[in-house]
Write a protein that holds these residues in place. Structure first.
Motif, PDB file in Angstrom:
ATOM      1  N   GLY A  56      50.268 -90.587  17.889  1.00 38.55           N
ATOM      2  CA  GLY A  56      51.480 -90.013  18.464  1.00 38.55           C
ATOM      3  C   GLY A  56      52.473 -89.560  17.418  1.00 38.55           C
ATOM      4  O   GLY A  56      53.285 -88.672  17.659  1.00 38.55           O
ATOM      5  N   GLY A  57      52.416 -90.172  16.230  1.00 39.42           N
ATOM      6  CA  GLY A  57      53.309 -89.776  15.150  1.00 39.42           C
ATOM      7  C   GLY A  57      52.625 -88.891  14.129  1.00 39.42           C
ATOM      8  O   GLY A  57      53.141 -88.707  13.023  1.00 39.42           O
ATOM      9  N   GLY A  58      51.469 -88.330  14.478  1.00 38.24           N
ATOM     10  CA  GLY A  58      50.677 -87.531  13.553  1.00 38.24           C
ATOM     11  C   GLY A  58      49.323 -88.197  13.354  1.00 38.24           C
ATOM     12  O   GLY A  58      49.092 -89.329  13.808  1.00 38.24           O
ATOM     13  N   ALA A  59      48.399 -87.508  12.719  1.00 38.58           N
ATOM     14  CA  ALA A  59      47.046 -88.035  12.514  1.00 38.58           C
ATOM     15  C   ALA A  59      47.112 -89.393  11.836  1.00 38.58           C
ATOM     16  O   ALA A  59      47.642 -89.534  10.740  1.00 38.58           O
ATOM     17  CB  ALA A  59      46.224 -87.060  11.687  1.00 38.58           C
ATOM     18  N   GLY A  60      46.555 -90.401  12.523  1.00 37.66           N
ATOM     19  CA  GLY A  60      46.507 -91.745  11.964  1.00 37.66           C
ATOM     20  C   GLY A  60      47.797 -92.528  12.058  1.00 37.66           C
ATOM     21  O   GLY A  60      47.858 -93.675  11.620  1.00 37.66           O
ATOM     22  N   ALA A  61      48.855 -91.933  12.629  1.00 35.56           N
ATOM     23  CA  ALA A  61      50.156 -92.607  12.708  1.00 35.56           C
ATOM     24  C   ALA A  61      50.497 -92.895  14.172  1.00 35.56           C
ATOM     25  O   ALA A  61      50.561 -91.981  14.996  1.00 35.56           O
ATOM     26  CB  ALA A  61      51.248 -91.749  12.087  1.00 35.56           C
ATOM     27  N   LYS A  62      50.715 -94.151  14.479  1.00 33.55           N
ATOM     28  CA  LYS A  62      51.084 -94.525  15.838  1.00 33.55           C
ATOM     29  C   LYS A  62      52.533 -94.150  16.132  1.00 33.55           C
ATOM     30  O   LYS A  62      53.369 -94.082  15.230  1.00 33.55           O
ATOM     31  CB  LYS A  62      50.920 -96.034  16.035  1.00 33.55           C
ATOM     32  N   ALA A  63      52.789 -93.926  17.406  1.00 29.72           N
ATOM     33  CA  ALA A  63      54.160 -93.786  17.897  1.00 29.72           C
ATOM     34  C   ALA A  63      54.290 -94.726  19.088  1.00 29.72           C
ATOM     35  O   ALA A  63      53.292 -95.263  19.588  1.00 29.72           O
ATOM     36  CB  ALA A  63      54.448 -92.345  18.291  1.00 29.72           C
ATOM     37  N   TYR A  64      55.502 -94.912  19.556  1.00 31.80           N
ATOM     38  CA  TYR A  64      55.728 -95.889  20.619  1.00 31.80           C
ATOM     39  C   TYR A  64      56.600 -95.268  21.711  1.00 31.80           C
ATOM     40  O   TYR A  64      57.518 -94.507  21.432  1.00 31.80           O
ATOM     41  CB  TYR A  64      56.393 -97.145  20.037  1.00 31.80           C
ATOM     42  N   VAL A  65      56.265 -95.621  22.950  1.00 30.63           N
ATOM     43  CA  VAL A  65      56.968 -95.065  24.094  1.00 30.63           C
ATOM     44  C   VAL A  65      57.375 -96.204  25.022  1.00 30.63           C
ATOM     45  O   VAL A  65      56.642 -97.182  25.187  1.00 30.63           O
ATOM     46  CB  VAL A  65      56.092 -94.029  24.836  1.00 30.63           C
ATOM     47  N   VAL A  66      58.541 -96.087  25.638  1.00 33.46           N
ATOM     48  CA  VAL A  66      59.007 -97.093  26.592  1.00 33.46           C
ATOM     49  C   VAL A  66      58.049 -97.130  27.779  1.00 33.46           C
ATOM     50  O   VAL A  66      57.661 -96.087  28.325  1.00 33.46           O
ATOM     51  CB  VAL A  66      60.439 -96.759  27.062  1.00 33.46           C
ATOM     52  N   ALA A  67      57.668 -98.323  28.200  1.00 32.20           N
ATOM     53  CA  ALA A  67      56.681 -98.482  29.269  1.00 32.20           C
ATOM     54  C   ALA A  67      57.122 -97.795  30.564  1.00 32.20           C
ATOM     55  O   ALA A  67      56.288 -97.242  31.297  1.00 32.20           O
ATOM     56  CB  ALA A  67      56.424 -99.962  29.516  1.00 32.20           C
ATOM     57  N   ALA A  68      58.408 -97.811  30.855  1.00 30.80           N
ATOM     58  CA  ALA A  68      58.896 -97.207  32.092  1.00 30.80           C
ATOM     59  C   ALA A  68      58.680 -95.705  32.139  1.00 30.80           C
ATOM     60  O   ALA A  68      58.723 -95.103  33.218  1.00 30.80           O
ATOM     61  CB  ALA A  68      60.386 -97.521  32.264  1.00 30.80           C
ATOM     62  N   ASP A  69      58.448 -95.071  30.999  1.00 31.33           N
ATOM     63  CA  ASP A  69      58.232 -93.620  30.944  1.00 31.33           C
ATOM     64  C   ASP A  69      56.764 -93.239  31.025  1.00 31.33           C
ATOM     65  O   ASP A  69      56.422 -92.057  30.902  1.00 31.33           O
ATOM     66  CB  ASP A  69      58.820 -93.051  29.646  1.00 31.33           C
TER      67      ASP A  69
END
Length: 498
Positions: A303-316
């Motif tokens: 989500g933050g680019g190739a090989g990079a995680k991103a995080y999203v609020v569960a409610a979304d």
């Protein structure tokens, strides 16, 4: 679509699903006693005139279903017939027989033989599904019969849908909209035929633009000025085909239900924003929740680019939760698995999902029942309205791809909202138009070409539908084949004129 914040490069594209704002109306129940009444909102396909229709005899109590095999399935039709208001299909050539379904109003249906029988001034025709139709009011039609509802190339819904505009939400004022005998009467300024009812969705088959402006024309050629009508803009949302869009075993298919869903560098609302996921866009998440304070987050691989995680609020985010194995389902059997917690529906084959999408189930005091059911009746098109004395009355015309599985609860298309992934119905399971058509085409009983409805019957039970919350087991609430539970549609249906 996943977008980067302004000034940052986009890291990944997850698919764009545009937001469409539609009329805020819900509906889930067919009018009592109208499950098998063909709608009069379809244009005629024949110029032949039909005789005036006398009042038909009253309905006779159902008797056990006939066991006549469906010999028509492999036969060649001897012709086609049209019945103006749709013909009731019986399991035997008499009106005391079990009702099997109904042909579509003003649409040709195939016949395979003609024979005499009781209670019909004309002959009885053997039709598909081992059924019989009285030809007393039938005329010769030109085939071939078509699967209902008929859609032109590129058409997503069978009608144009509109309702009188809400003029003031604070006071609840609704436009008083006249309806004219035809478009010529509207242009001439003749007195209106009547006025449309407020809080109701109407169906139209085409538009015309004249000096009087844009007009909406219905199947009876009646004309309504469009200026005070809210024309529905149906959702374009569609679910995920897992054969073409597979998901890794350790991830789950998900959709953004935030408007929009923001991706952050860390599971922290103060963390740097690294992207945005558009409303209803599909992606994959790690389903293990990350709890930070009072809020839960999900990790989005890459989500933050190739090989990079991103995080999203569960409610979304809404994601598919696999359910327990269903022992009742055969290895190659298609069935429907609905999960209310995350508002998802999966088309299953055996124990494996093939198609997954978002739904809108019952909200507030009109929840969707849990349990294992069967689809007991399917209708290509049906009006739906609230029950008697409802606190929140509604009426919607021309609801397509309706599948009843328990009493007045059905799976059906919703053309009036785009809130899939959120609870908002009166108890039914709302699907986007594309998804409703997709699911309807896969389930049993299979409605024959030229028919509007079909009930499950001996030799063709309805598709299994499981409605669950999370992975908790549910009660088996299936009824014996052909049994109609009190309060279920069709239990006290009067015979309509053919």
């Amino acid at each position: 679509m996943l977008r980067s914040p302004r000034g940052a490069p986009a890291s990944r594209v997850c698919g764009f699903r545009p937001l469409v704002v539609a009329a805020a109306l819900t509906g889930c129940s067919a009018p009592p006693g109208e499950l098998l009444e063909a709608p009069e909102s379809v244009p005629a396909t024949s110029d032949e005139r039909l005789p005036d229709e006398p009042t038909a005899e009253s309905a006779v109590a159902n008797e056990p279903a006939a066991t006549t095999p469906d010999t028509a399935a492999s036969a060649t039709p001897i012709g086609h017939r049209i019945i103006k208001s749709g013909g009731i299909v019986y399991a035997a050539p008499h009106r005391r027989a079990e009702r099997r379904g109904r042909t579509e109003a003003r649409r040709p249906f195939a016949i395979y033989s003609v024979e005499p029988g009781d209670g019909c001034e004309g002959d009885w025709a053997r039709v598909d599904k081992g059924g019989f139709v009285c030809l007393e009011y039938g005329t010769v039609g030109k085939g071939p019969a078509q699967i209902q509802p008929e859609l032109a190339d590129g058409q997503m819904l069978p009608f144009i849908y509109a309702r009188p505009k809400i003029l003031d939400r604070k006071t609840g004022a609704i436009a008083r909209v006249p309806r004219y005998q035809d478009r010529y009467a509207l242009v001439r300024g003749d007195p209106p035929l009547d006025f449309l009812e407020p809080d109701r969705q109407y169906t139209f088959v085409r538009t015309k633009t004249r000096r009087a402006g844009l007009m909406l024309i219905d199947a009876e050629e009646r004309a309504t000025p469009a200026r005070d009508m809210k024309i529905a803009a149906p959702s374009l949302f569609a679910g995920r085909e897992l054969a073409s869009e597979p998901v890794a075993d350790d991830l789950r298919p998900a959709w953004a239900v935030g408007r929009p869903a923001v991706l952050r560098e860390r599971p922290d609302p103060a963390a740097r924003q690294v992207g945005v996921v558009d409303y209803h866009a599909a992606l994959e998440i790690d389903p293990a929740p990350i709890v930070v304070g009072e809020e839960s987050w999900y990790a989005v691989p890459d989500g933050g680019g190739a090989g990079a995680k991103a995080y999203v609020v569960a409610a979304d985010m809404n994601y598919w939760i696999p359910g327990p194995a269903l022992a009742e389902a055969g290895a190659d059997e298609v069935w429907i698995d609905v999960e209310l917690g995350q508002q998802t529906l999966a088309v299953m084959r055996g124990q494996s999902p093939e198609f997954i999408t978002l739904i809108s189930s019952g909200a507030g005091g009109t929840g969707t029942p849990l349990g294992l059911f069967r689809i007991y009746e399917k209708l290509a098109i049906s009006p739906m309205r609230s029950g008697p004395n409802a606190e929140d009355p509604y009426y919607v015309d021309g609801v397509p791809w309706v599948q009843y599985f328990h009493r007045r609860y059905a799976l059906h298309a919703s053309y009036w909202h785009d809130d899939f992934g959120k609870r908002r119905s009166h108890g039914c399971i709302n699907l986007s138009p594309k998804d409703a058509a997709r699911v309807y085409a896969l389930t049993a009983p299979e409605v024959p070409p030229g028919w509007n409805s079909l009930r499950e019957h001996t030799g063709e039970p309805g598709t299994l539908v499981r409605v669950r919350r999370g992975a908790e087991p549910v009660a088996d609430r299936r009824l014996p084949l052909g049994v109609i539970e009190e309060g279920q549609e069709g239990a006290e249906e009067p015979e309509s004129q053919e």
